[in-house]
Write a protein that holds these residues in place. Sequence first.
Motif, short mmCIF file in Angstrom:
data_model
loop_
_atom_site.label_atom_id
_atom_site.label_comp_id
_atom_site.label_asym_id
_atom_site.label_seq_id
_atom_site.Cartn_x
_atom_site.Cartn_y
_atom_site.Cartn_z
N ASP A 45 0.89 -1.32 0.15
CA ASP A 45 0.07 0.09 -0.04
C ASP A 45 1.04 1.28 0.00
OD1 ASP A 45 -1.32 2.19 1.48
OD2 ASP A 45 -3.02 1.04 1.21
N PRO A 46 0.64 2.04 -0.87
CA PRO A 46 1.55 3.37 -0.97
C PRO A 46 1.32 4.13 0.27
CG PRO A 46 0.16 3.31 -2.95
CD PRO A 46 -0.26 2.05 -2.03
N ASP A 47 0.34 4.34 0.79
CA ASP A 47 0.06 5.17 2.24
C ASP A 47 1.13 4.48 3.20
OD1 ASP A 47 -1.49 7.04 1.15
OD2 ASP A 47 -3.28 5.95 1.46
N GLU A 48 0.93 3.30 3.56
CA GLU A 48 1.78 2.49 4.43
C GLU A 48 3.22 2.52 4.14
OE1 GLU A 48 0.90 -1.87 4.85
OE2 GLU A 48 -0.90 -1.16 5.92
N ALA A 49 3.70 2.57 2.75
CA ALA A 49 5.07 2.61 2.54
C ALA A 49 5.43 3.99 2.85
CB ALA A 49 5.39 2.50 1.03
N ARG A 50 4.67 5.21 2.72
CA ARG A 50 5.11 6.39 2.83
C ARG A 50 5.17 6.62 4.51
NH1 ARG A 50 2.01 9.67 5.23
NH2 ARG A 50 0.34 8.91 4.42
N ARG A 51 3.97 6.21 5.08
CA ARG A 51 4.00 6.25 6.42
C ARG A 51 5.40 5.60 7.22
NH1 ARG A 51 -0.62 3.89 7.75
NH2 ARG A 51 0.10 2.39 9.20
N ALA A 52 5.63 4.24 6.90
CA ALA A 52 6.83 3.66 7.33
C ALA A 52 8.15 4.44 7.05
CB ALA A 52 6.92 2.02 6.54
N ASN A 102 6.12 -1.89 14.26
CA ASN A 102 5.08 -2.94 14.46
C ASN A 102 3.67 -2.17 14.96
OD1 ASN A 102 6.21 -5.18 13.15
ND2 ASN A 102 7.06 -5.67 15.29
N GLN A 103 3.77 -1.34 15.70
CA GLN A 103 2.83 -0.48 16.54
C GLN A 103 1.94 -0.11 15.40
OE1 GLN A 103 4.51 2.61 18.84
NE2 GLN A 103 4.94 1.05 20.44
#
Length: 189
Positions: A45-52, A102-103
């Motif tokens: 997911d692009p949003d997850e990648a950005r947030r990570a 992981n949170q």
Amino acid sequence: MKSLFATLLILTAVTLAGCSTNPTATKGDVEELSVALQSLDPQVDPDEARRAAELAYSYSAHLARQYNVTTSPIVHNTLVNSGIKERGICVHYAEDMQARLNQENFQTLTMLRAIAEPKNEFRIDHSTAVIAAKGNGIYEGIVLDPWRYGGKLFWSATTEDSRYNWEPQLKVLRRKYERRMAKEAAAGS
């Protein structure tokens, strides 16, 4: 005499290392890591990648402040191992980075751990966190190493990190256990 020598060595190293500056990341740094994370797998997911990516950079700097890193990583290790500082060796960075990411409960990314055993007898093991697409292992992931530059995030594809030969944490720990057991068995014979 040994403790005097160790103290002088620490003071010399601290003096030569100087004070480190607070690590900072640019928007471009974060974007580059985000794109690399997205390219791990089409399902990321692009949003997850950005947030990570944002968290990996900001949390690396946070950990350096939390550990009160004011010297090079090797000198800081010496200070931790001698009891002068409490935390800040590579395994602490790896544990804390993995726990923080992981949170986020990512659905398309997973956090893993890797260890590189030393290439020669003068070095020690190095631990790091690895982020990968859900279901993949460390060799398909990206090393997130905030220890290497004292809180300034280093990252690369696991297999492209020329400085370390990364292996899954459990594989290395199992091998070390087997070596220790073999040594104890040989000593008891």
